[in-house]
Write a protein that holds these residues in place. Sequence first.
Motif, PDB file in Angstrom:
ATOM      1  N   ASP A  77     -11.614 -21.239  17.923  1.00  0.00           N
ATOM      2  CA  ASP A  77     -11.430 -21.945  16.664  1.00  0.00           C
ATOM      3  C   ASP A  77     -10.321 -22.980  16.851  1.00  0.00           C
ATOM      4  O   ASP A  77      -9.264 -22.673  17.408  1.00  0.00           O
ATOM      5  CB  ASP A  77     -11.023 -20.978  15.550  1.00  0.00           C
ATOM      6  CG  ASP A  77     -12.175 -20.092  15.098  1.00  0.00           C
ATOM      7  OD1 ASP A  77     -13.332 -20.461  15.354  1.00  0.00           O
ATOM      8  OD2 ASP A  77     -11.904 -19.040  14.497  1.00  0.00           O
TER       9      ASP A  77
ATOM     10  N   PHE B 286      -7.865 -25.936  15.039  1.00  0.00           N
ATOM     11  CA  PHE B 286      -7.263 -26.405  13.791  1.00  0.00           C
ATOM     12  C   PHE B 286      -6.357 -27.600  14.086  1.00  0.00           C
ATOM     13  O   PHE B 286      -5.734 -27.674  15.148  1.00  0.00           O
ATOM     14  CB  PHE B 286      -6.395 -25.318  13.145  1.00  0.00           C
ATOM     15  CG  PHE B 286      -7.083 -24.025  12.837  1.00  0.00           C
ATOM     16  CD1 PHE B 286      -7.439 -23.714  11.526  1.00  0.00           C
ATOM     17  CD2 PHE B 286      -7.349 -23.100  13.835  1.00  0.00           C
ATOM     18  CE1 PHE B 286      -8.056 -22.498  11.234  1.00  0.00           C
ATOM     19  CE2 PHE B 286      -7.964 -21.894  13.556  1.00  0.00           C
ATOM     20  CZ  PHE B 286      -8.321 -21.585  12.245  1.00  0.00           C
TER      21      PHE B 286
ATOM     22  N   TYR C 119       0.138 -30.137   8.489  1.00  0.00           N
ATOM     23  CA  TYR C 119      -0.674 -29.079   7.885  1.00  0.00           C
ATOM     24  C   TYR C 119      -0.059 -27.708   8.150  1.00  0.00           C
ATOM     25  O   TYR C 119      -0.782 -26.710   8.277  1.00  0.00           O
ATOM     26  CB  TYR C 119      -2.092 -29.110   8.466  1.00  0.00           C
ATOM     27  CG  TYR C 119      -2.779 -30.444   8.397  1.00  0.00           C
ATOM     28  CD1 TYR C 119      -3.401 -30.880   7.235  1.00  0.00           C
ATOM     29  CD2 TYR C 119      -2.809 -31.278   9.510  1.00  0.00           C
ATOM     30  CE1 TYR C 119      -4.032 -32.110   7.173  1.00  0.00           C
ATOM     31  CE2 TYR C 119      -3.436 -32.509   9.466  1.00  0.00           C
ATOM     32  CZ  TYR C 119      -4.048 -32.918   8.304  1.00  0.00           C
ATOM     33  OH  TYR C 119      -4.670 -34.138   8.253  1.00  0.00           O
TER      34      TYR C 119
ATOM     35  N   ASP D 113      -1.018 -24.835   5.486  1.00  0.00           N
ATOM     36  CA  ASP D 113      -2.395 -24.326   5.600  1.00  0.00           C
ATOM     37  C   ASP D 113      -3.108 -25.202   6.623  1.00  0.00           C
ATOM     38  O   ASP D 113      -3.550 -26.308   6.310  1.00  0.00           O
ATOM     39  CB  ASP D 113      -3.093 -24.376   4.245  1.00  0.00           C
ATOM     40  CG  ASP D 113      -4.427 -23.645   4.251  1.00  0.00           C
ATOM     41  OD1 ASP D 113      -4.892 -23.269   5.338  1.00  0.00           O
ATOM     42  OD2 ASP D 113      -5.010 -23.456   3.166  1.00  0.00           O
TER      43      ASP D 113
ATOM     44  N   ALA E  75      -5.571 -27.176   9.117  1.00  0.00           N
ATOM     45  CA  ALA E  75      -6.866 -27.795   8.827  1.00  0.00           C
ATOM     46  C   ALA E  75      -7.896 -27.351   9.850  1.00  0.00           C
ATOM     47  O   ALA E  75      -7.837 -27.743  11.022  1.00  0.00           O
ATOM     48  CB  ALA E  75      -6.719 -29.316   8.831  1.00  0.00           C
ATOM     49  N   PHE E  76      -8.839 -26.529   9.438  1.00  0.00           N
ATOM     50  CA  PHE E  76      -9.839 -25.974  10.350  1.00  0.00           C
ATOM     51  C   PHE E  76     -10.854 -27.037  10.743  1.00  0.00           C
ATOM     52  O   PHE E  76     -11.508 -27.652   9.898  1.00  0.00           O
ATOM     53  CB  PHE E  76     -10.559 -24.797   9.700  1.00  0.00           C
ATOM     54  CG  PHE E  76     -11.622 -24.178  10.567  1.00  0.00           C
ATOM     55  CD1 PHE E  76     -11.291 -23.604  11.781  1.00  0.00           C
ATOM     56  CD2 PHE E  76     -12.949 -24.167  10.165  1.00  0.00           C
ATOM     57  CE1 PHE E  76     -12.265 -23.021  12.590  1.00  0.00           C
ATOM     58  CE2 PHE E  76     -13.930 -23.593  10.955  1.00  0.00           C
ATOM     59  CZ  PHE E  76     -13.576 -23.017  12.174  1.00  0.00           C
TER      60      PHE E  76
ATOM     61  N   THR F  51     -18.464 -25.182   5.224  1.00  0.00           N
ATOM     62  CA  THR F  51     -17.816 -25.519   3.956  1.00  0.00           C
ATOM     63  C   THR F  51     -16.507 -26.252   4.234  1.00  0.00           C
ATOM     64  O   THR F  51     -15.783 -25.908   5.173  1.00  0.00           O
ATOM     65  CB  THR F  51     -17.529 -24.247   3.148  1.00  0.00           C
ATOM     66  OG1 THR F  51     -18.749 -23.532   2.947  1.00  0.00           O
ATOM     67  CG2 THR F  51     -16.906 -24.581   1.800  1.00  0.00           C
TER      68      THR F  51
ATOM     69  N   ASP G  40     -12.841 -27.183   4.462  1.00  0.00           N
ATOM     70  CA  ASP G  40     -11.669 -26.304   4.500  1.00  0.00           C
ATOM     71  C   ASP G  40     -10.542 -26.904   3.664  1.00  0.00           C
ATOM     72  O   ASP G  40     -10.186 -28.084   3.829  1.00  0.00           O
ATOM     73  CB  ASP G  40     -11.210 -26.132   5.953  1.00  0.00           C
ATOM     74  CG  ASP G  40     -10.062 -25.141   6.075  1.00  0.00           C
ATOM     75  OD1 ASP G  40     -10.166 -24.042   5.506  1.00  0.00           O
ATOM     76  OD2 ASP G  40      -9.054 -25.471   6.740  1.00  0.00           O
TER      77      ASP G  40
ATOM     78  N   VAL H  50      -6.835 -27.692   2.706  1.00  0.00           N
ATOM     79  CA  VAL H  50      -5.613 -27.842   3.497  1.00  0.00           C
ATOM     80  C   VAL H  50      -4.412 -28.029   2.573  1.00  0.00           C
ATOM     81  O   VAL H  50      -4.543 -28.408   1.409  1.00  0.00           O
ATOM     82  CB  VAL H  50      -5.711 -29.036   4.469  1.00  0.00           C
ATOM     83  CG1 VAL H  50      -6.862 -28.834   5.442  1.00  0.00           C
ATOM     84  CG2 VAL H  50      -5.873 -30.355   3.725  1.00  0.00           C
TER      85      VAL H  50
ATOM     86  N   THR I 125      -9.156 -31.485   1.378  1.00  0.00           N
ATOM     87  CA  THR I 125     -10.063 -30.785   2.292  1.00  0.00           C
ATOM     88  C   THR I 125     -10.278 -31.558   3.588  1.00  0.00           C
ATOM     89  O   THR I 125     -10.004 -32.762   3.678  1.00  0.00           O
ATOM     90  CB  THR I 125     -11.439 -30.562   1.639  1.00  0.00           C
ATOM     91  OG1 THR I 125     -12.013 -31.837   1.315  1.00  0.00           O
ATOM     92  CG2 THR I 125     -11.327 -29.714   0.396  1.00  0.00           C
TER      93      THR I 125
ATOM     94  N   LEU J  56     -13.572 -31.589   6.618  1.00  0.00           N
ATOM     95  CA  LEU J  56     -14.884 -31.087   6.998  1.00  0.00           C
ATOM     96  C   LEU J  56     -15.299 -31.754   8.300  1.00  0.00           C
ATOM     97  O   LEU J  56     -15.346 -32.978   8.400  1.00  0.00           O
ATOM     98  CB  LEU J  56     -15.926 -31.381   5.919  1.00  0.00           C
ATOM     99  CG  LEU J  56     -17.366 -30.965   6.248  1.00  0.00           C
ATOM    100  CD1 LEU J  56     -17.454 -29.453   6.469  1.00  0.00           C
ATOM    101  CD2 LEU J  56     -18.322 -31.404   5.152  1.00  0.00           C
TER     102      LEU J  56
ATOM    103  N   GLN K 257     -11.622 -36.246   6.093  1.00  0.00           N
ATOM    104  CA  GLN K 257     -10.506 -35.666   5.345  1.00  0.00           C
ATOM    105  C   GLN K 257     -10.362 -36.389   4.014  1.00  0.00           C
ATOM    106  O   GLN K 257     -10.391 -37.620   3.966  1.00  0.00           O
ATOM    107  CB  GLN K 257      -9.195 -35.799   6.119  1.00  0.00           C
ATOM    108  CG  GLN K 257      -9.139 -35.023   7.400  1.00  0.00           C
ATOM    109  CD  GLN K 257      -7.726 -34.959   7.946  1.00  0.00           C
ATOM    110  OE1 GLN K 257      -6.878 -34.217   7.460  1.00  0.00           O
ATOM    111  NE2 GLN K 257      -7.477 -35.756   8.980  1.00  0.00           N
TER     112      GLN K 257
END
Length: 361
Positions: free
Chosen positions: A111, A113, A126, A129, A131-132, A146, A148, A150, A180, A182, A218
């Motif tokens: 994963d 980020f 970030y 939180d 940012a995935f 979906t 994510d 941030v 967000t 994506l 973003q």
Amino acid sequence: MKTILLPLFLFLITLSIHSQAPIPNFESTDGSEFLIVTSSSVDQSASGANLVWTFNDLNKDGTSIDSNRAPIDPDETSVYAGTTDVTVSVANMSSENKMLLKKDPVGGTQDVFFTGLLIEGLNLNYGIDNAFMGNFPMNFSDPIGTADVVDGTFQYIGAITVDGIIDNDDSKPEIDSPSTILANVDAHGTLTLNNACESGDDCDSSFNGAVTRLKVVQTLNLFVPAFNLYGTAAQTSYYYYDDSNGNLVFRTSRIVITSALLNDDITIMEVLTQSTLSNEEAQLAEASLTISENPVKDVLKLSLGNGATINAIAISDITGRQVLNKKTNATVLNVAALTSGIYIATITTDRGIASRKFVKK
């Protein structure tokens, strides 16, 4: 026999048309050299399978070199929480952009980020939180995830310097939706790029081959407490990866900042280059370069044989931050102003580019 072979032949053609390679890693290969380019006709709006992109009016506007490393500066892990990997992109041997990532292994995948982005005067943090981005390798066949949510802070350095927060509280009347990110593999096909290198550059940036594209969007809500002002930052980035080897060959990013206080529109386009120097020339540039009197006190003295000529010298500290850059043909450089420590000298010659580490007393 013919009635069997023909459908099989068509089936194989169909497979070849619709196949695409996974994107193994997000960042570029360490040491990748790019041309910064401009163009008036790069249309990336279409998505889907078997697309054809022909960008044949790219014009050189500068150069950049990517380097990938572990975090070194304490701020890279304390301020940008979770950072495990850093990509530093040095543009035109002076300005520096930085991408900070967190990679979490998940079985045979990882994963990825964003923990921070420092691009053209805009610093996005970030740390609150992360940012995935996605789980790599990523494929065109992967379902669209979906967006994510941030959270974090930002700083904008332009005509004025402004500090604020990345707000995701859509209960506020000023905010329509959360902040967000994506990312998804939205397209694959054939990419054709013209050679944007200039005469005498000893490089070739042309490309013609199968690629897979990653799209990252973003949408950020920016709040500046000092002025009680809200604004937005919208960034759309496209990354094109060579299906044959996974190399990042073309990337673009547009950031639009809108507010009563800040308004900016930044577009960056870069294309991977390949050196046209012969292996012999590159090896000569690398092997014949030496630094005399290392550690260095006040003057960096270079020795470069085989008739090579120095064109420029750049000095970076161990964090990758460039501290000195000079276009010169001289084999000596005054470094008295540098503090004591370890530095890397990158010397550009007519035979290629070579780097040497030295210690400043």
